[in-house]
Design a protein around this motif. Structure first.
Motif, PDB file in Angstrom:
ATOM      1  N   MET A   1      33.018 -23.749 -24.475  1.00  0.00           N
ATOM      2  CA  MET A   1      32.931 -23.920 -23.260  1.00  0.00           C
ATOM      3  C   MET A   1      31.454 -23.635 -22.616  1.00  0.00           C
ATOM      4  N   LEU A   2      31.014 -22.319 -22.933  1.00  0.00           N
ATOM      5  CA  LEU A   2      29.810 -21.976 -22.675  1.00  0.00           C
ATOM      6  C   LEU A   2      28.729 -22.659 -23.118  1.00  0.00           C
ATOM      7  N   ILE A   3      28.951 -22.986 -24.608  1.00  0.00           N
ATOM      8  CA  ILE A   3      27.874 -23.655 -25.294  1.00  0.00           C
ATOM      9  C   ILE A   3      27.490 -25.094 -24.656  1.00  0.00           C
ATOM     10  N   LYS A   4      28.576 -26.050 -24.382  1.00  0.00           N
ATOM     11  CA  LYS A   4      28.556 -27.245 -23.789  1.00  0.00           C
ATOM     12  C   LYS A   4      27.837 -27.067 -22.556  1.00  0.00           C
ATOM     13  N   GLU A   5      28.406 -26.105 -21.533  1.00  0.00           N
ATOM     14  CA  GLU A   5      27.935 -26.114 -20.109  1.00  0.00           C
ATOM     15  C   GLU A   5      26.216 -25.837 -20.594  1.00  0.00           C
ATOM     16  N   LYS A   6      25.953 -24.782 -21.261  1.00  0.00           N
ATOM     17  CA  LYS A   6      24.505 -24.422 -21.451  1.00  0.00           C
ATOM     18  C   LYS A   6      23.556 -25.589 -22.037  1.00  0.00           C
ATOM     19  N   ILE A   7      24.105 -26.307 -22.850  1.00  0.00           N
ATOM     20  CA  ILE A   7      23.313 -27.308 -23.456  1.00  0.00           C
ATOM     21  C   ILE A   7      23.096 -28.466 -22.459  1.00  0.00           C
ATOM     22  N   LYS A   8      24.093 -28.647 -21.856  1.00  0.00           N
ATOM     23  CA  LYS A   8      23.881 -29.757 -20.630  1.00  0.00           C
ATOM     24  C   LYS A   8      23.024 -29.098 -19.700  1.00  0.00           C
ATOM     25  N   GLN A   9      22.775 -28.095 -19.388  1.00  0.00           N
ATOM     26  CA  GLN A   9      21.811 -27.541 -18.424  1.00  0.00           C
ATOM     27  C   GLN A   9      20.489 -27.548 -18.997  1.00  0.00           C
ATOM     28  N   ALA A  10      20.301 -27.411 -20.148  1.00  0.00           N
ATOM     29  CA  ALA A  10      19.134 -27.200 -21.195  1.00  0.00           C
ATOM     30  C   ALA A  10      18.648 -28.602 -20.634  1.00  0.00           C
ATOM     31  N   ALA A  11      19.281 -29.871 -21.054  1.00  0.00           N
ATOM     32  CA  ALA A  11      18.879 -31.106 -20.703  1.00  0.00           C
ATOM     33  C   ALA A  11      18.200 -31.471 -19.547  1.00  0.00           C
ATOM     34  N   GLY A  12      19.031 -30.783 -18.533  1.00  0.00           N
ATOM     35  CA  GLY A  12      18.505 -30.993 -17.095  1.00  0.00           C
ATOM     36  C   GLY A  12      17.084 -30.313 -17.004  1.00  0.00           C
ATOM     37  N   LEU A  13      17.097 -29.102 -17.727  1.00  0.00           N
ATOM     38  CA  LEU A  13      15.927 -28.165 -17.236  1.00  0.00           C
ATOM     39  C   LEU A  13      14.670 -28.889 -18.100  1.00  0.00           C
ATOM     40  N   LEU A  14      14.795 -29.553 -19.051  1.00  0.00           N
ATOM     41  CA  LEU A  14      13.898 -30.231 -19.918  1.00  0.00           C
ATOM     42  C   LEU A  14      13.188 -31.283 -18.913  1.00  0.00           C
ATOM     43  N   ARG A  15      13.874 -31.976 -18.067  1.00  0.00           N
ATOM     44  CA  ARG A  15      13.662 -32.836 -17.256  1.00  0.00           C
ATOM     45  C   ARG A  15      12.753 -32.110 -16.135  1.00  0.00           C
ATOM     46  N   GLU A  16      13.416 -31.188 -15.533  1.00  0.00           N
ATOM     47  CA  GLU A  16      12.961 -30.363 -14.439  1.00  0.00           C
ATOM     48  C   GLU A  16      11.357 -29.973 -14.671  1.00  0.00           C
ATOM     49  N   ASP A  73      32.385 -27.785 -34.977  1.00  0.00           N
ATOM     50  CA  ASP A  73      33.333 -27.309 -34.065  1.00  0.00           C
ATOM     51  C   ASP A  73      33.145 -26.963 -32.732  1.00  0.00           C
ATOM     52  N   THR A  74      31.996 -26.764 -32.512  1.00  0.00           N
ATOM     53  CA  THR A  74      31.615 -26.476 -31.098  1.00  0.00           C
ATOM     54  C   THR A  74      31.822 -27.721 -30.456  1.00  0.00           C
ATOM     55  N   GLY A  75      31.665 -28.924 -30.776  1.00  0.00           N
ATOM     56  CA  GLY A  75      31.707 -30.358 -30.069  1.00  0.00           C
ATOM     57  C   GLY A  75      30.539 -30.435 -29.375  1.00  0.00           C
ATOM     58  N   ALA A  76      29.426 -29.633 -29.432  1.00  0.00           N
ATOM     59  CA  ALA A  76      28.421 -29.902 -28.435  1.00  0.00           C
ATOM     60  C   ALA A  76      27.174 -30.645 -29.034  1.00  0.00           C
ATOM     61  N   TYR A  77      27.246 -31.136 -30.427  1.00  0.00           N
ATOM     62  CA  TYR A  77      26.095 -31.908 -31.041  1.00  0.00           C
ATOM     63  C   TYR A  77      26.735 -33.037 -31.410  1.00  0.00           C
ATOM     64  N   ASP A  78      25.830 -34.091 -31.182  1.00  0.00           N
ATOM     65  CA  ASP A  78      25.910 -35.588 -31.435  1.00  0.00           C
ATOM     66  C   ASP A  78      25.859 -35.699 -32.887  1.00  0.00           C
ATOM     67  N   ASP A  79      25.245 -34.952 -33.704  1.00  0.00           N
ATOM     68  CA  ASP A  79      24.885 -34.917 -34.979  1.00  0.00           C
ATOM     69  C   ASP A  79      24.771 -33.615 -35.707  1.00  0.00           C
ATOM     70  N   VAL A  80      25.328 -33.215 -36.698  1.00  0.00           N
ATOM     71  CA  VAL A  80      25.291 -31.979 -37.284  1.00  0.00           C
ATOM     72  C   VAL A  80      24.892 -32.322 -38.783  1.00  0.00           C
ATOM     73  N   GLU A  81      23.554 -32.088 -39.199  1.00  0.00           N
ATOM     74  CA  GLU A  81      23.267 -32.341 -40.664  1.00  0.00           C
ATOM     75  C   GLU A  81      23.209 -31.131 -41.408  1.00  0.00           C
ATOM     76  N   ALA A  82      23.877 -31.316 -42.675  1.00  0.00           N
ATOM     77  CA  ALA A  82      23.856 -30.031 -43.483  1.00  0.00           C
ATOM     78  C   ALA A  82      22.871 -30.120 -44.628  1.00  0.00           C
ATOM     79  N   PHE A  83      22.172 -29.387 -45.099  1.00  0.00           N
ATOM     80  CA  PHE A  83      21.378 -29.163 -46.237  1.00  0.00           C
ATOM     81  C   PHE A  83      21.708 -28.240 -47.201  1.00  0.00           C
ATOM     82  N   VAL A  84      21.288 -28.391 -48.346  1.00  0.00           N
ATOM     83  CA  VAL A  84      21.609 -27.567 -49.698  1.00  0.00           C
ATOM     84  C   VAL A  84      20.300 -26.530 -49.806  1.00  0.00           C
TER      85      VAL A  84
END
Lengths: 394, 394
Positions: A1-16, A73-84
């Motif tokens: 919850m906090l993570i989704k809330e803060k990432i959304k806030q971050a996108a707004g701050l990038l614009r601001e 599992d956070t559901g906050a990322y459009d894409d999660v890429e894994a590397f080895v």
């Protein structure tokens, strides 16, 4: 919850702040964690990990294979890429697609809370971006990270209020326990016992939380409770806070130990205490959006020095959040160690302590620390401010 | 004790690596702590703090006024200077007197454990030194900090042995608790309950310590125990460690849940397990001072791939200390994410895990993680290495 809330806030701050992309770049976070991480991921990361937020709100994470599921599992990322084997290629590929004018990263000379990127990781990132001609796009994310931490949501304020409630209740119990003959350490241990009984954690290191100082000639602050004995005629002050859902309280209270036959504190102690109360009120009246911490500190400091006391060798107040000191804007003087922090302007949602102090010669340190949140028009108390000395009968 | 011991060791390392001065520069360490700090000071620091060790063993600390007493109390510094407004002037004055050719500071691209200096603080330091013409004397302290952490004293090894003992005892209890029908989470909770009963802390975050994975198709590593149910015919593996006096253990064990009527694991599981045992032995025989982690990893990896299994997507082993991953030298392949770590040579006093893994299709992950210390001539086990599958009867 906090993570989704803060990432959304971050996108707004990038614009601001007119930034294109925010990149948090970290590794082995149990060792060198970036303080912003709890807003991005719920646990520790092992290998070089990149978390990117774009001004359009698009999000991407590039993490080691074993850390992938936790981030998904956070559901906050459009894409999660894994590397080895390495992060370099996937990060370069994504940035080439995004092609941001600016890449804001977490470093700051003036604010520790925005300075999670280590120098070694900065060099690695610079090298990685140089290979795709983007090294000169790196800028400091200080403004973004500051606002993300400082503009608190209702949920965050709620946690802080709950931490304040516990702290005040434990102070009330301590007042019943305080007595001449007890040591600083005994008082601290009784309070800590109550913290444990409530299933809480202290807001900072157990060694100095609670901190208890009795009488004159103590270490004054940041020092562990000693075997020094509380005596009649002493001023006792304490500094204490707890965490609720990772959010802190931070309050100081002052007590006076009555001499036999006394019903009130003597005039010198009363005068000191009343000066501190007036100092806090002077500060609080100055606090509203747009005010600088510098002017708020100056108003409170002047009350203390005008009354003839030596000025306190620290800032009047700091922000509180996931750490007891959490935020860039500071109610402080223009001293080198505070960098530009006192020049920042107050914004709604910032949570501050107000904590002037002074010494009453031969008695001890008088200090109160209460907490406020900045509102659209002024402030609101988060604690019940101490307005009377707490008198302890021997 | 540890602080005096490590500072003395640091002075010797300055001479060994021909450096003049080691400077740890940090602030608000509860937020951005340098991982080397527990070797220098017993608690958190608030303002810009400098800890200097010279090659002649002379030590100096420059800290905020309220942090002074704690640093003095260590008895490890020849001089502790306290400031109120700023660190810059006292630091410049001291460095001008010392006039070192090199000032080693804590940054490293290749080793997170040596990378405690944030980029913002690096810039501040660079600016401070430029004012006295010393900015070009900054060098990385990677070698010094690596050796300081890696060459463990008898006292440090003793703590690790004690952590290993607790871990093995708790694994033995878990074997009695494991049964078909139990969930991963129930098993983890029962082990965690025992950690608490013993007054210990887990070696890493509680969410994944212990980690429990049952059967095929699990997250495999770094993921929290789920509601997945243990079934007959499953291979179960666990990853778990505790801390004793801040020093960690980190062990993995593999269990097999017998089918009804079975008295031993089936051939595919036995073959997987025996391959892992042989892989560990191949590594251990290579380990001695002067060997590289690269060649040790390759020997163990070859046993797994020669037997027809897919190679494990991580390093064979890491050092253990105050963190579960603690040290620069690594038993690993030459993959980008490991930088130069696998090329470092083993030294006496280094404590390593050895932890190859492989998948048995349809059964689960087989992995053993045991711990050794490098001696003058080879290695010594710190754990009782798992040599047999732990069989669980339903």
């Amino acid at each position: 919850m906090l993570i989704k809330e803060k990432i959304k806030q971050a996108a707004g701050l990038l614009r601001e702040f007119d930034l294109d992309c925010w990149l948090t770049f970290t590794r082995e976070t149990a060792i060198n964690g970036d303080p912003v991480l709890p807003f991005l991921v719920p646990g520790d990361l092992t290998w070089h990990s990149s978390f990117l937020v774009g001004r359009d709100g698009r999000t991407k994470a590039i993490v080691g294979r074993y850390d992938r599921q936790m981030v998904v599992d956070t559901g906050a990322y459009d894409d999660v890429e894994a590397f080895v084997t390495g992060f370099r290629e996937p990060l370069q590929a994504y940035l080439k697609t995004l092609n941001p004018r600016t890449i804001a990263v977490n470093y700051s000379e003036g604010s520790e809370i925005c300075d999670g990127l280590t120098h070694g990781m900065f060099l690695t990132l610079q090298g990685t971006l140089a290979e795709i001609g983007m090294a000169d796009r790196l800028v400091s994310a200080e403004k973004l990270v500051s606002a993300l931490r400082e503009r608190k949501s209702a949920v965050e304020i709620g946690h802080i209020k709950e931490a304040v409630r516990h702290t005040q209740e434990i102070y009330a119990l301590a007042a019943g326990f305080l007595a001449p003959g007890k040591t600083e350490k005994e008082v601290a241990d009784s309070m800590y016992g109550e913290v444990v009984r409530r299933g809480l954690k202290t807001a900072w290191g157990r060694e100095t939380c609670p901190a208890v100082y009795t009488g004159p000639d103590t270490a004054q602050a940041h020092y562990n409770p000693t075997g020094r004995t509380i005596e009649r005629g002493h001023v006792v002050n304490m500094d204490f806070g707890v965490k609720v859902e990772h959010y802190c309280s931070d309050l100081q209270r002052t007590f006076y130990i009555l001499e036999e036959g006394e019903d009130a504190a003597p005039a010198d102690v009363r005068r000191g205490f009343e000066t501190i109360v007036r100092s806090i009120e002077a500060a609080r009246l100055m606090m509203k959006p747009g005010a600088t911490g510098l002017e708020v500190d100056a108003a409170a400091r002047k009350v203390v020095t005008d009354a003839g006391y030596e000025e306190f060798p620290h800032a009047l107040g700091h922000q509180v959040g996931r750490f007891p000191h959490d935020g860039t804007a500071l109610l402080g003087p223009a001293w080198e160690k505070y960098a530009r922090k006192p020049f920042r302007r107050l914004e709604p949602g910032m949570v501050f302590t107000i904590e002037p102090r002074l010494m009453v010669a031969g008695r001890g340190i008088v200090t109160i620390e209460d907490m406020v949140v900045v509102t659209e028009t002024g402030t609101e108390w988060l604690s019940d401010p101490q307005s009377e000395l707490i008198l302890i009968r021997g």
